[in-house]
Design an enzyme around this catalytic site. Sequence first.
Site, short mmCIF file in Angstrom:
data_model
loop_
_atom_site.label_atom_id
_atom_site.label_comp_id
_atom_site.label_asym_id
_atom_site.label_seq_id
_atom_site.Cartn_x
_atom_site.Cartn_y
_atom_site.Cartn_z
N SER A 1 -6.32 1.29 4.80
CA SER A 1 -4.91 1.48 4.46
C SER A 1 -4.02 1.70 5.68
O SER A 1 -2.80 1.59 5.56
CB SER A 1 -4.75 2.66 3.49
OG SER A 1 -5.01 3.88 4.13
N LYS B 1 -2.16 9.03 6.42
CA LYS B 1 -1.02 8.13 6.27
C LYS B 1 0.04 8.51 7.31
O LYS B 1 -0.04 9.54 7.97
CB LYS B 1 -0.39 8.24 4.87
CG LYS B 1 -1.33 8.07 3.70
CD LYS B 1 -1.76 6.66 3.48
CE LYS B 1 -2.69 6.57 2.26
NZ LYS B 1 -3.41 5.34 2.20
#
Length: 190
Positions: free
Chosen positions: A47, A90
Amino acid sequence: MAEVEDGRRGGRLPAWLDWVITIAVGVALALLVRTFVAEVYIVPSGSMLETIQEGDRLVGEKVTYRGSTPRRGDVVTFDDPEKPGTTLIKRVIATGGQTVDLKDGHVYVDGKQLDEPYVLDKPTYPLEQQSSILGEAIAYPYKVPDGCIWVMGDNRTNSLDSRYFGPVSTSKVSSRALFIFWPISDARGL
């Protein structure tokens, strides 16, 4: 190994007990560092490609956010809102009070388009699927609540992030990613 006195005159601890104490102190120090200072993370997914590769090992430091909150652009680790005990990584896109909008494949914060070279020109769109923890779909523009951050993976076409599970409470942030140390070919600061 240095001799350790046991408090009696001229008495010494047996060598085996000296080793046990040394190992116990070492383990205690390692646990304290891991809990309060820094931790090693292994990245399980893609990701954050191309910034962070699947399988990279990185160091996250835990001291900075004890006295401050994450800032836009920081790469952070935090507890997965859907799977307690799982850590996600993230990039912070917006902080509490800021407004996030997704238009024409670009991210806007407070009406200004972000310059995001780390996404390698991949478009950013709202996700059709939503987390069951939200209860309702996210509508854009979206104002990030105070005490929260909006996070996204750099691999925007393959990341379940705030577009999926909503804002993340700053109390759930566990560290700021500092650098990748393994494999050596990927080693660099974040």
